[in-house]
Write an enzyme that holds these catalytic residues in place. Structure first.
Site, PDB file in Angstrom:
ATOM      1  CG  HIS A  29      -2.011  -0.926   1.237  1.00  0.00           C
ATOM      2  ND1 HIS A  29      -3.154  -0.748   1.990  1.00  0.00           N
ATOM      3  CD2 HIS A  29      -2.204  -2.079   0.555  1.00  0.00           C
ATOM      4  CE1 HIS A  29      -3.982  -1.750   1.778  1.00  0.00           C
ATOM      5  NE2 HIS A  29      -3.424  -2.577   0.923  1.00  0.00           N
ATOM      6  CE  LYS A 206      -9.872 -10.497   4.168  1.00  0.00           C
ATOM      7  NZ  LYS A 206     -10.950 -10.197   3.208  1.00  0.00           N
ATOM      8  CE  LYS A 208      -5.962  -9.095   1.359  1.00  0.00           C
ATOM      9  NZ  LYS A 208      -6.811  -9.718   0.330  1.00  0.00           N
ATOM     10  CG  ASP A 236      -8.207 -12.751   0.453  1.00  0.00           C
ATOM     11  OD1 ASP A 236      -7.979 -13.485  -0.528  1.00  0.00           O
ATOM     12  OD2 ASP A 236      -8.688 -11.601   0.345  1.00  0.00           O
ATOM     13  CG  ASN A 238      -6.197 -11.016  -2.803  1.00  0.00           C
ATOM     14  OD1 ASN A 238      -5.660 -10.282  -1.975  1.00  0.00           O
ATOM     15  ND2 ASN A 238      -7.485 -10.922  -3.082  1.00  0.00           N
ATOM     16  CD  GLU A 261     -11.706 -12.775   1.316  1.00  0.00           C
ATOM     17  OE1 GLU A 261     -12.061 -12.793   2.524  1.00  0.00           O
ATOM     18  OE2 GLU A 261     -11.446 -11.723   0.700  1.00  0.00           O
ATOM     19  CG  ASN A 290     -12.405  -9.786  -2.759  1.00  0.00           C
ATOM     20  OD1 ASN A 290     -11.881 -10.574  -1.983  1.00  0.00           O
ATOM     21  ND2 ASN A 290     -11.698  -8.957  -3.521  1.00  0.00           N
ATOM     22  CG  ASP A 314     -17.007  -3.368  -1.457  1.00  0.00           C
ATOM     23  OD1 ASP A 314     -17.750  -2.386  -1.260  1.00  0.00           O
ATOM     24  OD2 ASP A 314     -15.772  -3.324  -1.342  1.00  0.00           O
ATOM     25  CG  HIS A 340     -13.952  -6.672  -0.865  1.00  0.00           C
ATOM     26  ND1 HIS A 340     -13.981  -5.423  -1.442  1.00  0.00           N
ATOM     27  CD2 HIS A 340     -12.674  -7.099  -0.939  1.00  0.00           C
ATOM     28  CE1 HIS A 340     -12.766  -5.121  -1.856  1.00  0.00           C
ATOM     29  NE2 HIS A 340     -11.949  -6.123  -1.562  1.00  0.00           N
ATOM     30  CG  ASN A 342     -10.414  -2.048  -1.797  1.00  0.00           C
ATOM     31  OD1 ASN A 342      -9.448  -2.808  -1.731  1.00  0.00           O
ATOM     32  ND2 ASN A 342     -11.300  -2.115  -2.769  1.00  0.00           N
ATOM     33  NE  ARG A 423      -4.453  -0.874  -3.740  1.00  0.00           N
ATOM     34  CZ  ARG A 423      -5.026  -1.763  -2.947  1.00  0.00           C
ATOM     35  NH1 ARG A 423      -6.322  -1.727  -2.740  1.00  0.00           N
ATOM     36  NH2 ARG A 423      -4.309  -2.686  -2.339  1.00  0.00           N
TER      37      ARG A 423
HETATM   38  O1  LIG Z   1      -4.465  -4.776   0.057  1.00  0.00           O
HETATM   39  C1  LIG Z   1      -5.676  -4.704   0.235  1.00  0.00           C
HETATM   40  O2  LIG Z   1      -6.208  -3.763   0.806  1.00  0.00           O
HETATM   41  C2  LIG Z   1      -6.510  -5.820  -0.254  1.00  0.00           C
HETATM   42  O3  LIG Z   1      -5.765  -6.772  -0.925  1.00  0.00           O
HETATM   43  C3  LIG Z   1      -7.614  -5.347  -1.140  1.00  0.00           C
HETATM   44  O4  LIG Z   1      -7.094  -4.689  -2.243  1.00  0.00           O
HETATM   45  C4  LIG Z   1      -8.444  -6.483  -1.577  1.00  0.00           C
HETATM   46  O5  LIG Z   1      -9.493  -6.029  -2.354  1.00  0.00           O
HETATM   47  C5  LIG Z   1      -8.853  -7.277  -0.392  1.00  0.00           C
HETATM   48  O6  LIG Z   1      -9.577  -6.478   0.460  1.00  0.00           O
HETATM   49  C6  LIG Z   1      -9.470  -8.588  -0.637  1.00  0.00           C
HETATM   50  O7  LIG Z   1     -10.239  -9.022   0.186  1.00  0.00           O
HETATM   51  O8  LIG Z   1      -9.150  -9.256  -1.610  1.00  0.00           O
HETATM   52 MG   LIG Z   2     -10.403 -10.919  -0.796  1.00  0.00          MG
END
Ligand SMILES: O=C(O)[C@H](O)[C@@H](O)[C@H](O)[C@@H](O)C(=O)O
Ligand SMILES: [Mg+2]
Length: 447
Positions: A29, A206, A208, A236, A238, A261, A290, A314, A340, A342, A423
């Site tokens: 980020h 959760k 990431k 998650d 992704n 997820e 998501n 979302d 979901h 952001n 972003r």
């Molecule tokens: O870095 C993040 O904030 C997340 O990866 C989001 O971009 C993403 O959409 C996340 O919230 C998700 O659930 O996949």
């Molecule tokens: Mg996700």
């Protein structure tokens, strides 16, 4: 003309705030995040507001829609929103997915624009009727507070960059300090979880993922479960894991996590909906997403394949009313409602609170919110609160929030000062790994 109030002005205000160096498959980020506020005034002298993710193409769409909103009758907002959906903008945007963060999860900008307008109209309608927005969604208000999860990230060392990441406040609340500091392993993430649980009372977490090798992320989940044996913990990645990896790691976690997820995605000619369906059959683990069920057509295919259990609808991807319809569908069809998020300001927090408050039934998984990373940067006079693991529905009609215009103008100034307004998580990541670039099938640190 009916005797409805009429929308007088629509102001579109891009705003920026500060973020930590949070890692995800898209990179790190930025030290700033950007959002859009849509601020409507009506002939009764009221102000309504909505929030959406920020992108130049969303701003262009909002500028295009302004003439359709100004002069419209508040009580005919269904017709107004239908006009937006009938416009060719909805389809034109589908063709342009350039410059995006993570292609598979990029919500179409049309929906972001429509969602912010719809939320502001609902806010005004609620004020006109003296009812909370939750009462205006079809099921009406079901609850006063919505379970939310502690959204945990690995955090990179901001000192390795020349970017303007903020430092925490020493000596105060541990969360407000730790959220700015490096946390790259299981111990660091457990410390974050402890601080978040102390401040917000979370019982759901959760992580990431999509950052380290899956072994490290599973170890982190295990460490969280050891520290919080009663908690619901998930990860998650992704869709950075292959189907084989997802099944392998899923079997290690089965029985101890409530769902996974987006554990895997499209590969070798098979769609993400197909691989998730295979994952579910192989492991029995419920799947949240998501990434592959973000509109009616995608959702239809996902459900036909029995690929998912928890569509994380979302409101910024769907609009509040459509996300509520997804919640109704979950209730009627035996699925679980989730949401979901952001990075966002507190207008979005209020939107999510009303959506969750109106979701019918008991099968609700704790909603996502990134708010804990932004807490303290509110743009309203009284931001909705997270206490005891629940997001409390703000009191009062409409969304129940009032903008703090001095803060809004300052956040707008900050936005104007930024060189990169869309972003782009690759920027920060390049301080960690030279020439780093996004790869949908590889965790961010594996290069
Ligand atoms: O870095 C993040 O904030 C997340 O990866 C989001 O971009 C993403 O959409 C996340 O919230 C998700 O659930 O996949
Ligand atoms: Mg996700």
């Amino acid at each position: 003309m009916s005797d409805s109030p009429v929308i007088k002005t629509m102001r579109v205000v891009p705003v920026a705030g500060y973020d930590s160096m949070l890692l995800n498959i898209g990179g790190a980020h930025n030290c700033y995040f950007t959002r859009i506020l849509v601020i409507l005034t009506d002939s009764a002298g009221r102000t309504g507001v909505g929030e959406s993710p920020c992108h130049a193409s969303t701003l262009a769409l909002l500028a295009r829609f302004r003439p359709q909103i100004e002069g419209s009758e508040l009580l005919r907002q269904n017709a107004t929103i239908a006009t937006l959906f009938a416009s060719d903008a909805r389809h034109q945007q589908t063709a342009h997915t350039d410059n995006i963060h993570i292609p598979q999860m990029n919500p179409e900008k049309f929906y972001n624009a429509a969602a912010a307008i719809e939320a502001a109209l609902l806010d005004l309608l609620g004020q006109h009727l003296n009812l909370p927005v939750a009462e205006l969604l079809a099921s009406g208000k079901q609850r006063d507070r919505v379970p939310v999860l502690g959204y945990l990230f690995y955090i990179a060392d901001r000192n390795l960059t020349s970017m303007n990441y903020q430092a925490g406040h020493a000596g105060g609340d541990a969360w407000l300090q730790l959220r700015h500091e490096k946390a790259m392993d299981a111990d660091g993430v457990v410390r974050l979880a402890e601080a978040a649980a102390d401040r917000y009372g979370f019982r759901d977490f959760k992580l990431k993922g999509g950052v380290h090798h899956a072994d490290v992320e599973v170890e982190t989940v295990n460490a969280l479960l050891t520290r919080f044996p009663q908690a619901r913990v998930t990860v998650d990645p992704n869709a950075s894991w292959s189907l084989d990896e997802a099944i392998y790691y899923g079997k290690q976690l089965a029985g101890r996590i409530p769902y996974l997820e987006d554990p895997c995605g499209a590969e070798q000619g098979y769609s993400g909906r197909e691989t998730l369906a295979e994952f579910k059959r192989a492991t029995g683990i419920p799947v949240a997403t998501n990434m592959i069920a973000n509109d009616w057509r995608q959702l239809q295919h996902a459900l036909q394949l029995n690929a998912i259990d928890i569509p994380l609808a979302d409101p910024h991807f769907w609009t509040m009313r459509n996300a509520h319809t997804v919640a109704q569908l979950c209730h009627e069809w035996g699925l679980t409602t989730g949401c979901h998020s952001n990075n966002h300001f507190d207008v979005s927090l209020a939107m999510v609170a009303h959506l969750g408050a109106a979701a019918p039934g008991d099968r609700l998984t704790a909603f996502d919110t990134h708010w804990i990373w932004q807490d303290g940067q509110q743009l309203t006079l009284h931001a909705p609160q997270i206490r005891d693991g629940y997001l409390e529905l703000p009191e009062g009609p409409g969304l129940g929030i009032t903008l703090n215009m001095a803060r809004v103008e300052a956040a707008h100034e900050l936005y104007n000062s930024l060189p990169d307004k869309n972003r782009n998580d690759a920027l920060g990541m390049q301080f960690l790994i030279d020439n780093w670039s996004f790869d949908a099938k590889r965790p961010a640190l594996l290069r």
